[in-house]
Scaffold this motif. Structure first.
Motif, PDB file in Angstrom:
ATOM      1  N   VAL A 159       0.845  -1.202   0.000  1.00 38.06           N
ATOM      2  CA  VAL A 159       0.000   0.000   0.000  1.00 38.06           C
ATOM      3  C   VAL A 159       0.883   1.256   0.000  1.00 38.06           C
ATOM      4  CG1 VAL A 159      -1.839   1.289   1.183  1.00 38.06           C
ATOM      5  CG2 VAL A 159      -1.871  -1.217   1.208  1.00 38.06           C
ATOM      6  N   ALA A 166      -5.393  -0.472  -1.549  1.00 38.26           N
ATOM      7  CA  ALA A 166      -5.459  -0.749  -0.120  1.00 38.26           C
ATOM      8  C   ALA A 166      -5.267  -2.253   0.030  1.00 38.26           C
ATOM      9  CB  ALA A 166      -6.801  -0.328   0.469  1.00 38.26           C
ATOM     10  N   ALA A 214      -4.816   1.110   4.731  1.00 35.66           N
ATOM     11  CA  ALA A 214      -5.023   2.005   3.599  1.00 35.66           C
ATOM     12  C   ALA A 214      -4.273   3.299   3.837  1.00 35.66           C
ATOM     13  CB  ALA A 214      -6.515   2.256   3.418  1.00 35.66           C
TER      14      ALA A 214
END
Lengths: 483, 481, 95
Positions: A159, A166, A214
């Motif tokens: 990520v 994500a 994320a």
């Protein structure tokens, strides 16, 4: 396109600025170009990804798309994915093509997301540096000489390096929050029982919890919305309605009470990290939060209690890897005992073997009360500490780790020093409370993470506070050089 | 030296549920290998158990039937050991907090005395699979169809003092679980398996001797033989100056001996701990009351009622109440014919020997309870005699229809017309004039014997259809008149 | 608590993990240092504290007794190391 957050990509897909196939091809190309250095993926699934992307584009066209439709994700390689190797970072499962789908990945399939592949991890999620993987260490994209953290190290690096929008992770003692902190990401460990464990290869069943990793709190809210919910296949899944995790993101922070546990700011905390947290505290105060000192008096007992409970559960959970029905089997076993001894000696790595033996020891006749039962009692004390703290404050703020990411190989021969790096994260697993990690600054080129811990099912509040902080800071927008 | 035998039994009863205790796989016996072994039963990574409600209910039924404390909060634990028929490397069982606590059971011994046996506990657990030792190139084959079948392990106190008592206890448990409908009791298929803990001690000694556990004895006869053999072995061992070693043994019925099993170099260390995939099972008082309300009449209550309501002997009542099917059958016969004693005699006599001969269960009886009851009615209203009834019963067993149809078709209706009987008797006496003379010349003592001869001739002449009482009475009149 | 060689041999056997003789000293040292870390919790007086097995302390949900699984032998045995006639093969089991 990869500069965008998940929420940004979601808008771009729905406004038809890009297609899911274009986006997927873009990420696959980045993985191809950049992951040779990072080693963040164990398995890349381009054909599956493009097939899912085409299906997503059809949904985007016919209006049945949701916010995650067409979004390319990566999944930690301990979620069973039907027809795709699910290795758990172990030689033991190097040949394991999962015959079924985990609830978490099924929910993403239902939401129309795209699976780019399966990410690297510490073997069976046992580790804090991603160095115990059978597939080799993962490099931290912020500084390639450093570890990305663990056990969800592959997800974090992928990520951070913008190789996917994500990723999923799991957190047994900090395995979402610590690597998120080391990679300037936002990662959420939900309340125990909020996300189904069906199809998630167990490390320590009473501690394991899956969650999103994320760039932002806003992205985590969208991901958790898909992941959370009751599952009748998991007896520990909680049958409680799932709130709208995005609904409260924009609530102002005026009056929010934030507690600083004094035990987490004592000796052993790196001064740069301490300074970064102090600055974050000022920021929260500026946003109207009320900050006060609190105490979690039994915090220093968390590490010994955790290593007893987690190892005990693991020693039993990993007994099924015996070379009989799936997974690695040694060549030409002489007899049944030889089949067990060699399949497990050859299939498991050193750290996994150590924890299995520690766990067997803690449960064995004559030691159960002194170790396992004592650890469970301490677990109660730690839970009580949290419950008492939440009488005074809404959330607890502390670092995710005592220092930024250390160098690859630095602690590899000293398991105890590695265990001690989990000191701030494992209490939340023992108590089962949710926590969100988010970037709080940098020490040179290495990110500094902090975490907010809340009462059971306070995910909306945690996401709200993290989101408000991110509206006024830019740590989460930075990109590692070369990615 | 006088020895006292001490026996405790651990009985594993497979609970009759459609699906397994922690998965939705079928539990049907005899399926093709591994066709009833799902992801969960195979211990696939990432799979999780969810408890079957029916297994819980069955266990509570058993607990209530033996007057036991029900574990209002009971907990599943993992018993860790490696064996190829145990897919997860642990068996989900119950250790510290079982679903059924202390209870007791009354057993009736051969001499009619009743003995109370304590039940220490009964807990839920999953069954293991099976190893097949046929030669697959020197390998064993593993079938996991049985893995995850719900078991109730019933642990007795060491209250039995002879192999016969142990068998009586096992039979009582067998009968009880079948009454409750929680286990089919099929020992040949392994639905009920018994481990026998056996020790001996000098008579009068307070502490127990060292015990051996005889694993997996699968018939009542073998329970008795295995225990007796093991007792003999232990006594001989001690008398020869040896010591009994605590161990697990296996009974070999072919050699009628027990032998040490899996000579273990280490003591088992099962490392029990609460299963973190399962939460404590909490049983609500309302649920207990609901289950109590659904309990059928149990063997002991039935025995008592058969004695008080029908005036049956203790023996007859206990035979008829031994199985629920037999008791139901008997009661239906009784209801049809209104005569409990005749019903009992026929069920325990002709019917039982018919079932034995054909080696079938009462549920498969070719003569239904209403057919048997209907036939007894014809005995009672003098349509047929007891003797003819046996013929009718055989015809019913052969599928020739109801008693009335058979009596009609075969002309078996009893002759009660005294004119017809007299005419027939006259013929018999005329044909045996010599014997009539002798009779009349004899004294009272001899006459008694000779009278039987005339009755026999008369019944033969009437093909058994003449009413025996009338034959007796009229014959007497004619011979003496 | 410091472990010795025989403890480690016994644990390795209990856990069915083969261990080479030459690896035992290093394993013993590492396990001992881990147990040293764990033993710091022995100093705490926990008398009267209820052990906590699950964070949320809820109760077990029950599943209706319904068959929901069908035969998947072929798919499930496709990933098995050794099978024959529908059975999983292992070195001979001796009782």
């Amino acid at each position: 396109m990869h500069e965008k957050t998940l929420a940004g990509l979601s808008q771009a897909l729905r406004s038809k600025a890009i297609s899911s196939v274009e986006l997927t091809e873009h990420y696959l190309k980045r993985i191809d170009q950049l992951d040779g250095t990072l080693n963040s993926f164990i398995t890349v699934t381009p054909e599956l990804a493009l097939e899912q992307a085409r299906a997503a584009d059809a949904r985007l066209a016919d209006g049945s798309a949701g916010p995650l439709t067409g979004i390319p994700l990566a999944h930690k390689d301990l979620f069973c994915t039907r027809g795709v190797r699910t290795s758990c970072g172990s030689k033991m499962l190097d040949n394991f093509i999962a015959p079924y789908e985990s609830t978490v990945t099924q929910r993403f399939i239902d939401a129309g997301s795209v699976t780019l592949g399966k990410t690297n991890m510490d073997e069976f999620a046992m580790g804090s540096s991603n160095e115990s993987s059978f597939y080799g260490p993962v490099r931290n994209p912020w500084n390639l000489e450093h570890i990305p953290g663990g056990s969800s190290g592959g997800s974090a690096a992928a990520v951070a390096a913008r190789l996917c929008a994500a990723a999923t992770g799991t957190d047994t003692g900090g395995s979402i929050r610590q690597p998120s902190g080391f990679n300037a990401l936002t990662g959420l460990k939900p309340t125990y029982g909020r996300v189904s464990r069906w199809g998630m290869i167990a490390y320590a069943s009473s501690l394991d919890q899956a969650g999103p990793m994320a760039r932002t709190a806003e992205d985590c809210a969208l991901l958790l919305q898909a992941m959370a919910g009751f599952d009748d296949k998991d007896s520990t899944s909680v049958d409680q309605p799932v709130p709208d995790y995005s609904a409260e993101l924009n609530q102002p922070l005026a009056g929010v009470r934030i507690g600083l546990p004094k035990e987490y700011f004592a000796s052993g905390l790196d001064s740069t990290t301490a300074d970064a947290i102090a600055a974050a505290v000022k920021q929260f105060q500026a946003l109207g939060a009320e900050v006060k000192d609190i105490s979690l008096p039994n915090a220093d007992l968390a590490i010994p209690a955790y290593y007893v409970i987690a190892s005990a559960e693991a020693s039993s959970n990993l007994s099924r890897f015996d070379g009989v029905r799936f997974g690695y089997r040694c060549d030409n076993p002489a007899d049944l005992t030889d089949l067990y001894l060699r399949s497990r000696a050859e299939g498991f790595g050193d750290e996994v073997k150590r924890r299995i033996m520690v766990g067997a020891y803690a449960l064995s006749a004559g030691y159960y009360d002194a170790y396992y039962l004592q650890a469970q009692k301490i677990r109660r004390l730690i839970k009580n500490d949290f419950m008492a703290a939440y009488e005074q404050v809404d959330v607890i703020l502390c670092p995710t780790s005592p220092t930024p990411a250390f160098r690859i190989g630095e602690k590899i021969d000293d398991p105890v020093s590695l265990y001690l790096t989990d000191i701030y994260t494992i209490t939340a697993n023992l108590a089962g409370v949710p926590g969100i990690a988010l970037p709080a600054g940098f020490a040179g080129d290495l990110p500094i993470g902090m975490q907010l811990l809340g009462p059971y099912f306070s995910e909306p509040r945690l996401l709200n506070i993290a989101h408000q902080y991110q509206q006024h800071t830019d740590w989460h927008t930075r990109t590692p050089d070369g990615f | 030296m006088q020895w006292e035998i001490v026996i405790g039994l651990e009985i594993h009863a497979q609970l009759t549920t459609a699906s397994k205790i922690f998965s939705g796989s079928a539990t049907t016996f005899g399926a093709e290998p591994n066709t009833q072994a799902s992801l969960i039963d195979l211990g696939m990574p990432g799979t999780l158990p969810v408890l079957n409600a029916q297994a819980v209910k069955n266990a509570v039924k058993f607990g209530l039937a033996i007057d036991a404390e029900i574990g209002m909060t009971n907990v599943f634990a993992r018993k860790n050991y490696f064996y190829p028929d145990l897919p997860k490397g642990y068996q989900i069982s119950q250790m510290e907090l079982p679903i059924v606590g202390k209870g007791h059971l009354d057993i009736t011994l051969d001499d009619g005395t009743v003995k109370r046996v304590g039940v220490t506990r009964a807990h839920l657990e999953e069954d293991a699979g099976k190893s097949l030792h046929e030669d697959f190139h020197g390998m064993s084959g593993i079938d996991l169809n049985r893995a995850g079948t719900p078991l109730l392990e019933i642990v007795s106190e060491p209250d039995m003092r002879s192999a016969k008592e142990a068998v009586a206890y096992a039979k009582t448990i067998h009968s009880l679980v079948r009454y409750l409908g929680i286990c089919d009791g099929n020992m040949a298929e392994g639905s009920l398996r018994c481990d026998c803990n056996v020790s001996v001690r000098p008579k009068g000694q307070a502490e127990f001797g060292t015990r051996c556990e005889i694993k997996n004895v699968n018939s009542f006869r073998f329970i008795e033989k295995a225990i007796n053999t093991e007792v003999q072995r232990q006594i001989e061992l001690i008398e020869d100056g040896g010591k009994v070693v605590q161990e697990t043994r296996l009974y070999d019925p072919n050699k009628d001996e027990t032998r040490s099993m899996r000579s273990k170099e280490e003591a088992n260390d099962y490392r029990y701990f609460p299963d973190p995939d399962l939460l404590p099972v909490v049983i609500e008082p309302a649920f207990i009351e609901q289950v109590r309300g659904e309990l059928p009449e149990l063997p002991q209550q039935k025995r008592e009622r058969f004695q008080s309501e029908f005036g049956l002997s203790a023996y007859d009542a206990s035979v008829l109440a031994a199985s629920r099917e037999m008791a139901d059958y008997f009661e239906q016969v009784q209801q049809t014919c209104g005569d409990a004693k005749l019903a009992a005699n026929w069920v325990m006599g002709e019917l039982s020997s018919l079932l034995n001969k054909s080696d079938i269960e009462i549920e498969q009886s070719p003569v239904s309870a209403s057919q048997l009851g209907g036939m007894i009615l014809r005995i009672k209203d003098n349509t047929i005699s007891g003797k003819i009834a046996k013929m009718v019963f055989e015809a019913m067993a052969a599928g020739e229809g109801d008693a009335d149809q058979i009596i009609e078709a075969r002309g078996l209706k009893q002759v009660t017309d005294s004119g017809a009987i007299e005419a027939m008797l006259d013929e018999v006496l005329a044909a045996n004039a010599e014997q009539v003379e002798q009779y009349r010349a004899s004294d009272e003592a001899k006459r008694g014997k000779m009278f039987g001869f005339f009755v026999g001739q008369a019944m033969k002449a009437s093909k058994g259809k003449a009413n025996p009482q009338q034959v007796n009475q009229l014959l007497k009149q004619k011979l003496e008149g | 608590m410091a472990l010795d060689r025989s403890d480690v041999e016994q644990l390795a056997h209990l856990a069915r993990i083969g261990i080479q003789d030459e690896d035992i000293p290093a394993t013993t040292a590492k396990l001992s240092s881990i147990m040293g870390l764990i033993d710091t919790m022995q100093a705490v007086d926990t008398s009267g504290v209820e052990p906590l097995a699950h964070p949320l302390e809820t109760t077990q949900r029950l599943r209706a007794d319904v068959v929901t699984e069908s035969n998947q032998r072929e798919a499930l045995q496709a990933i098995a190391p050794a099978t024959e006639q529908g059975l999983y093969l292992v070195p001979r089991v001796i009782e």
